[in-house]
Design a protein around this motif. Structure first.
Motif, PDB file in Angstrom:
ATOM      1  N   CYS A 132       0.817  -1.221   0.000  1.00  0.00           N
ATOM      2  CA  CYS A 132       0.000   0.000   0.000  1.00  0.00           C
ATOM      3  C   CYS A 132       0.849   1.270   0.000  1.00  0.00           C
ATOM      4  O   CYS A 132       0.398   2.316   0.461  1.00  0.00           O
ATOM      5  CB  CYS A 132      -0.954   0.027   1.189  1.00  0.00           C
ATOM      6  SG  CYS A 132      -1.906  -1.476   1.410  1.00  0.00           S
ATOM      7  N   SER A 133       2.050   1.217  -0.496  1.00  0.00           N
ATOM      8  CA  SER A 133       2.928   2.382  -0.440  1.00  0.00           C
ATOM      9  C   SER A 133       2.450   3.510  -1.346  1.00  0.00           C
ATOM     10  O   SER A 133       2.605   4.687  -1.008  1.00  0.00           O
ATOM     11  CB  SER A 133       4.357   1.997  -0.798  1.00  0.00           C
ATOM     12  OG  SER A 133       4.420   1.503  -2.113  1.00  0.00           O
ATOM     13  N   GLY A 134       1.846   3.180  -2.487  1.00  0.00           N
ATOM     14  CA  GLY A 134       1.349   4.223  -3.378  1.00  0.00           C
ATOM     15  C   GLY A 134       0.190   4.985  -2.773  1.00  0.00           C
ATOM     16  O   GLY A 134       0.127   6.218  -2.853  1.00  0.00           O
ATOM     17  N   VAL A 135      -0.715   4.265  -2.134  1.00  0.00           N
ATOM     18  CA  VAL A 135      -1.862   4.909  -1.484  1.00  0.00           C
ATOM     19  C   VAL A 135      -1.384   5.734  -0.295  1.00  0.00           C
ATOM     20  O   VAL A 135      -1.858   6.838  -0.050  1.00  0.00           O
ATOM     21  CB  VAL A 135      -2.904   3.861  -1.041  1.00  0.00           C
ATOM     22  CG1 VAL A 135      -4.092   4.521  -0.395  1.00  0.00           C
ATOM     23  CG2 VAL A 135      -3.339   3.012  -2.204  1.00  0.00           C
ATOM     24  N   ARG A 136      -0.419   5.205   0.439  1.00  0.00           N
ATOM     25  CA  ARG A 136       0.118   5.909   1.598  1.00  0.00           C
ATOM     26  C   ARG A 136       0.757   7.232   1.174  1.00  0.00           C
ATOM     27  O   ARG A 136       0.543   8.272   1.804  1.00  0.00           O
ATOM     28  CB  ARG A 136       1.151   5.045   2.304  1.00  0.00           C
ATOM     29  CG  ARG A 136       1.776   5.715   3.505  1.00  0.00           C
ATOM     30  CD  ARG A 136       2.864   4.881   4.157  1.00  0.00           C
ATOM     31  NE  ARG A 136       2.313   3.695   4.771  1.00  0.00           N
ATOM     32  CZ  ARG A 136       2.653   2.442   4.434  1.00  0.00           C
ATOM     33  NH1 ARG A 136       3.538   2.236   3.489  1.00  0.00           N
ATOM     34  NH2 ARG A 136       2.108   1.423   5.036  1.00  0.00           N
ATOM     35  N   GLU A 137       1.516   7.207   0.099  1.00  0.00           N
ATOM     36  CA  GLU A 137       2.180   8.420  -0.393  1.00  0.00           C
ATOM     37  C   GLU A 137       1.157   9.450  -0.879  1.00  0.00           C
ATOM     38  O   GLU A 137       1.287  10.647  -0.599  1.00  0.00           O
ATOM     39  CB  GLU A 137       3.147   8.065  -1.519  1.00  0.00           C
ATOM     40  CG  GLU A 137       3.947   9.224  -2.036  1.00  0.00           C
ATOM     41  CD  GLU A 137       4.957   9.735  -1.039  1.00  0.00           C
ATOM     42  OE1 GLU A 137       5.252  10.943  -1.082  1.00  0.00           O
ATOM     43  OE2 GLU A 137       5.444   8.944  -0.211  1.00  0.00           O
ATOM     44  N   LEU A 160      -9.160   8.822   0.024  1.00  0.00           N
ATOM     45  CA  LEU A 160      -7.861   8.153   0.114  1.00  0.00           C
ATOM     46  C   LEU A 160      -7.705   7.409   1.433  1.00  0.00           C
ATOM     47  O   LEU A 160      -7.064   6.363   1.486  1.00  0.00           O
ATOM     48  CB  LEU A 160      -6.730   9.162  -0.044  1.00  0.00           C
ATOM     49  CG  LEU A 160      -6.452   9.614  -1.462  1.00  0.00           C
ATOM     50  CD1 LEU A 160      -5.448  10.738  -1.471  1.00  0.00           C
ATOM     51  CD2 LEU A 160      -5.956   8.460  -2.290  1.00  0.00           C
ATOM     52  N   GLN A 161      -8.300   7.920   2.484  1.00  0.00           N
ATOM     53  CA  GLN A 161      -8.249   7.237   3.767  1.00  0.00           C
ATOM     54  C   GLN A 161      -8.995   5.909   3.697  1.00  0.00           C
ATOM     55  O   GLN A 161      -8.512   4.891   4.206  1.00  0.00           O
ATOM     56  CB  GLN A 161      -8.838   8.119   4.865  1.00  0.00           C
ATOM     57  CG  GLN A 161      -8.751   7.510   6.243  1.00  0.00           C
ATOM     58  CD  GLN A 161      -9.413   8.373   7.301  1.00  0.00           C
ATOM     59  OE1 GLN A 161     -10.102   9.346   6.979  1.00  0.00           O
ATOM     60  NE2 GLN A 161      -9.217   8.026   8.540  1.00  0.00           N
ATOM     61  N   VAL A 162     -10.141   5.899   3.045  1.00  0.00           N
ATOM     62  CA  VAL A 162     -10.916   4.667   2.896  1.00  0.00           C
ATOM     63  C   VAL A 162     -10.173   3.666   2.020  1.00  0.00           C
ATOM     64  O   VAL A 162     -10.121   2.465   2.322  1.00  0.00           O
ATOM     65  CB  VAL A 162     -12.317   4.983   2.325  1.00  0.00           C
ATOM     66  CG1 VAL A 162     -13.051   3.734   1.924  1.00  0.00           C
ATOM     67  CG2 VAL A 162     -13.121   5.773   3.338  1.00  0.00           C
TER      68      VAL A 162
END
Length: 75
Positions: free
Chosen positions: A15-20, A51-53
């Motif tokens: 999930c690094s892309g979503v985290r960034e 993005l949080q969801v």
């Protein structure tokens, strides 16, 4: 809204892309820039909710045993 990083190295974390993207969304929100609140406070107030969801769904899919067949959620 999602940003794809072609020239960025893959860090191998899930999930690094979503985290960034979530981090960038929070740091560029008016809540942080104009009101000088912390990103944690702005997240509680509901900024960058989509993005949080998506990040939550990605992290939850790591624990789901069906993810072996379906793949991780997110991007």
């Amino acid at each position: 809204m999602p940003r794809y990083y072609e020239d960025k190295e893959e860090d191998g974390l899930a999930c690094s892309g979503v985290r960034e993207d979530l981090r960038q969304c929070l740091l560029s929100s008016p809540c942080v820039l104009k009101e000088n609140k912390s990103p944690k406070q702005c997240l509680r107030e509901g900024h960058c909710r989509s993005l949080q969801v998506t990040f939550f769904a990605c992290k939850r899919s790591m624990l789901d045993t069906r993810a072996r067949f379906r793949g991780r959620k997110g991007y």
